[in-house]
Design a protein around this motif. Structure first.
Motif, PDB file in Angstrom:
ATOM      1  N   LEU A  24       1.002  -1.235  -0.508  1.00 22.14           N
ATOM      2  CA  LEU A  24      -0.101   0.064  -0.388  1.00 22.14           C
ATOM      3  C   LEU A  24       1.133   1.515  -0.004  1.00 22.14           C
ATOM      4  CD1 LEU A  24      -2.516   1.363   0.252  1.00 22.14           C
ATOM      5  CD2 LEU A  24      -2.963   0.903   2.678  1.00 22.14           C
ATOM      6  N   ASN A  25       0.718   1.951  -1.165  1.00 16.42           N
ATOM      7  CA  ASN A  25       1.319   3.378  -1.615  1.00 16.42           C
ATOM      8  C   ASN A  25       0.576   4.232  -0.650  1.00 16.42           C
ATOM      9  OD1 ASN A  25       4.365   2.886  -2.699  1.00 16.42           O
ATOM     10  ND2 ASN A  25       2.740   1.135  -3.302  1.00 16.42           N
ATOM     11  N   PRO A 453      -4.980  -6.034 -12.021  1.00 16.04           N
ATOM     12  CA  PRO A 453      -3.750  -4.721 -11.578  1.00 16.04           C
ATOM     13  C   PRO A 453      -3.279  -3.872 -10.913  1.00 16.04           C
ATOM     14  CG  PRO A 453      -5.603  -3.611 -12.991  1.00 16.04           C
ATOM     15  CD  PRO A 453      -6.020  -5.367 -13.167  1.00 16.04           C
ATOM     16  N   SER A 454      -2.307  -3.527 -10.979  1.00 14.39           N
ATOM     17  CA  SER A 454      -1.897  -2.240 -10.210  1.00 14.39           C
ATOM     18  C   SER A 454      -3.416  -1.416  -9.697  1.00 14.39           C
ATOM     19  CB  SER A 454      -0.747  -1.393 -10.041  1.00 14.39           C
ATOM     20  OG  SER A 454      -0.050  -1.847 -10.591  1.00 14.39           O
ATOM     21  N   MET A 476      -8.339  -1.114   1.900  1.00 16.47           N
ATOM     22  CA  MET A 476      -6.730  -1.392   0.913  1.00 16.47           C
ATOM     23  C   MET A 476      -5.852  -1.898   1.542  1.00 16.47           C
ATOM     24  SD  MET A 476      -7.702   2.822   0.584  1.00 16.47           S
ATOM     25  CE  MET A 476      -9.038   3.469   0.486  1.00 16.47           C
ATOM     26  N   ARG A 477      -5.174  -1.923   3.049  1.00 20.01           N
ATOM     27  CA  ARG A 477      -4.230  -3.052   3.397  1.00 20.01           C
ATOM     28  C   ARG A 477      -4.631  -4.073   3.157  1.00 20.01           C
ATOM     29  NH1 ARG A 477      -2.640  -3.064   9.498  1.00 20.01           N
ATOM     30  NH2 ARG A 477      -0.148  -3.541   8.885  1.00 20.01           N
ATOM     31  N   HIS A 478      -5.589  -4.277   3.477  1.00 22.04           N
ATOM     32  CA  HIS A 478      -5.617  -6.145   3.150  1.00 22.04           C
ATOM     33  C   HIS A 478      -6.103  -6.268   1.064  1.00 22.04           C
ATOM     34  CE1 HIS A 478      -8.033  -9.834   2.990  1.00 22.04           C
ATOM     35  NE2 HIS A 478      -8.404  -9.395   1.550  1.00 22.04           N
ATOM     36  N   GLN A 484      -0.472  -4.618  -5.551  1.00 25.17           N
ATOM     37  CA  GLN A 484       0.022  -2.976  -5.358  1.00 25.17           C
ATOM     38  C   GLN A 484      -1.347  -1.997  -5.342  1.00 25.17           C
ATOM     39  OE1 GLN A 484       2.190  -0.870  -8.346  1.00 25.17           O
ATOM     40  NE2 GLN A 484       3.613  -0.026  -7.032  1.00 25.17           N
ATOM     41  N   VAL A 485      -1.116  -1.486  -4.510  1.00 21.39           N
ATOM     42  CA  VAL A 485      -2.209   0.168  -3.846  1.00 21.39           C
ATOM     43  C   VAL A 485      -1.453   0.930  -4.193  1.00 21.39           C
ATOM     44  CG1 VAL A 485      -4.073   0.674  -3.460  1.00 21.39           C
ATOM     45  CG2 VAL A 485      -4.005  -2.334  -3.338  1.00 21.39           C
ATOM     46  N   LEU A 486      -1.559   2.408  -4.645  1.00 16.37           N
ATOM     47  CA  LEU A 486      -1.693   3.313  -5.067  1.00 16.37           C
ATOM     48  C   LEU A 486      -3.359   4.125  -3.958  1.00 16.37           C
ATOM     49  CD1 LEU A 486       0.672   3.015  -7.182  1.00 16.37           C
ATOM     50  CD2 LEU A 486       1.023   4.805  -7.480  1.00 16.37           C
TER      51      LEU A 486
END
Length: 556
Positions: A24-25, A453-454, A476-478, A484-486
């Motif tokens: 998580l970004n 996808p990201s 979102m963290r899960h 990858q999550v932005l």
């Protein structure tokens, strides 16, 4: 996942380079700092519209370039091969360039491509979600993919795709044959007439040449007969024929054989010449006997040649041999009409069998979809409840439809968000914030089941706060455990959940204001969260609160 992002000469950005991470970004910054500019630049890699006003310095081009890790995306290799794009097993680079005039060029791995190809590739690598860009949730193909992923239909769908392709091929062969037979039947009467005309002509190979030669002979029969008479008279029939002269010479040679040594051999040779002359005369005599000066034969030859010439002209053929080939081809086509019904029935049976096989697989898929639809609706309601959607109603409708490569079902998600509200398609029932939370919930359910996808969440937490915001951050963290999550956010509860934190800010130079971005250190991150919690005035309490948020996240 996105590894690096380079943006230069775009809007308020002179040049920035960002290295993103797995997990998580978080991206934060004040309103107007330029977060939307970075998102807009990324959208250009998805085929978004390029405008000249976005070019910061009119003397240079704008460049947006991102590199992606593509391990596990083997299907992209096929797409690249089909479009002559260089392939690297580990990294893919997408680039978009915009000229000051507003023209743009797109590249994948430094290979020029058109925008449609860039878009097809990019959507497999980036998935942007905001309150205004959540149309994907209303897409029937996407809804179908979600249910199939939950039902574990990947293997069956592959079987169905192969069976459906077999059916399409068999159906196409049947239709082509049917059209061919129908066309042949339409032309059958005329075809039979043409074939009968050629058949009745009873043509023979080399017939034309032989008849033309005979015609020349018949036309010149008188001259030929006269020449034959002269030849025979000179050789054997005249009073002073060659045969007589040779006989006398042979006799005289025999008489002097006692006096001249070679006279006997000469007599024998003269006798041989006499035999040869008699043989030649006999051959010419046979010609003379067989040649018929009957003018009726000439008429027959002329009539036959006229028939051949007429057929050559009518069928635009160059020889009798071509007419014979044409005649035999017509016969084959007529035979095809006669037996075509059986061939057509066989092809129709093959198509029906192929369709039956596809339908059997589709029925198995459909059964699993119906079973999963109810379960998924229940899971989605449960997952969305902590996000402040306590009155959410959800149903996954699975209706019968015509067989396609995806099966025999049409899937539609129906929702209601208030009590006594009827279930409706999501686009008719939900606000932007509700759609965002729904999409977040769905992504959290399928993240470990679909190759996604990201994901970029652009302020999907707008309008929520407190415990709901905290739960959205946890969700979102899960999701980030698998992909990858932005996340672009204004909420400290969400920002604290990130593994990495980036800040977008403005900086004044001597001549302009520009947008910058940097990855925050641990201490800088505490300060940024404190600002988000308390506003511009950061005190000790705000800093302690920020540390507490981070500690709570790290403790989970």
């Amino acid at each position: 996942m996105i590894q690096t992002l380079h943006i230069s000469n775009y809007a308020l950005i002179d040049s920035i380079d960002i290295a993103f991470h797995a997990g998580l970004n978080i991206v934060t910054g004040e309103t107007g700092a330029g977060k939307s500019i970075i998102l807009g630049a990324l959208s250009l890699l998805l085929g978004g519209r390029a405008e000249s006003k976005a070019v910061r310095n009119p003397q240079q081009k704008s460049v947006i370039e991102a590199s992606f890790s593509i391990q596990g995306y083997e299907y992209l290799k096929t797409m690249c091969a089909e479009n002559d794009i260089d392939w690297d097993d580990e990294t893919m680079i997408l680039r978009r360039e915009i000229t000051p005039a507003g023209r743009s060029r797109a590249f994948i791995n430094d290979c020029p491509v058109n925008l449609s190809i860039l878009q097809q590739i990019a959507v497999s690598l980036i998935d942007i979600h905001s309150q205004h860009q959540n149309l994907l949730l209303a897409s029937p193909p996407y809804q179908l993919r979600v249910i199939d992923s939950m039902a574990g239909n990947e293997g069956l769908l592959k079987e169905l795709n192969e069976a459906y392709n077999d059916y399409r091929v068999a159906l196409k062969r049947y239709k082509i044959e049917r059209r061919s037979i129908e066309q042949a039947k339409d032309d059958e009467e005329f075809l039979r007439f043409q074939y009968q005309r050629l058949k009745d002509a009873d043509l023979k190979e080399n017939e034309q040449e032989e008849l033309e030669h005979e015609r020349e002979l018949l036309i010149n029969m008188a001259d030929v007969k006269e020449s034959l008479s002269v030849i025979l008279n000179v050789l054997t029939e005249g009073d002073e024929s060659a045969d007589q002269f040779l006989r006398r010479a042979a006799d005289e040679s025999a008489q002097i054989s006692d006096l001249i040594d070679d006279a006997d051999s000469m007599a024998e040779r003269l006798h041989g010449l006499r035999v040869e002359v008699q043989d030649i005369a006999s051959t010419f005599a046979d010609y003379d006997k067989t040649l018929n000066s009957d003018p009726g034969r000439l008429d027959e030859v002329e009539e036959r040649l006229n028939i051949i010439y007429d057929l050559l002209r009518r069928y635009k053929a160059g020889s009798v041999g071509e007419l014979i080939i044409l005649r035999d081809d017509m016969k084959s086509r007529l035979n095809g009409i006669d037996v075509g019904g059986e061939t057509l029935r066989n092809l129709e049976m093959e198509a029906k069998q192929a369709k039956r096989k596809a339908l059997e697989i589709a029925a198995r898929i459909s059964k699993q979809r119906h079973s999963e639809a109810e379960r998924f609706a229940a899971i989605l309601k449960e997952r969305a409840l902590p996000l402040g959607m306590k009155n959410l109603g959800c149903k996954v409708s699975v209706r019968d439809t015509e067989l396609t490569s995806t099966g025999i079902d049409q899937v539609e998600f129906l929702f209601s968000f208030n009590k006594n509200q009827p279930l409706m398609p999501v686009g008719n029932a939900a606000s932007g914030g509700e759609i965002s939370r729904l999409m977040l919930s769905i992504k959290s359910i399928v993240a470990d089941k679909m190759q996604l996808p990201s994901i970029i969440f652009d302020e999907v937490d707008t309008g929520v706060s407190g415990d709901v915001a905290n739960r959205m951050g946890e969700m979102m963290r899960h999701i980030a455990n698998n992909i990858q999550v932005l996340t672009i956010t204004h909420l400290p509860q969400v920002a604290s959940k990130g593994a990495h934190h980036f800040k977008v800010y403005k900086e004044d130079t001597e001549n302009a204001t520009i947008t910058r971005i940097k990855e925050l250190s641990a201490d800088e991150r505490v300060g940024e969260l404190a600002v988000m919690l308390s506003g511009s005035a950061v005190d000790k309490a705000a800093l302690e609160n920020a540390r507490s948020l981070l500690e709570q996240t790290n403790a989970r």
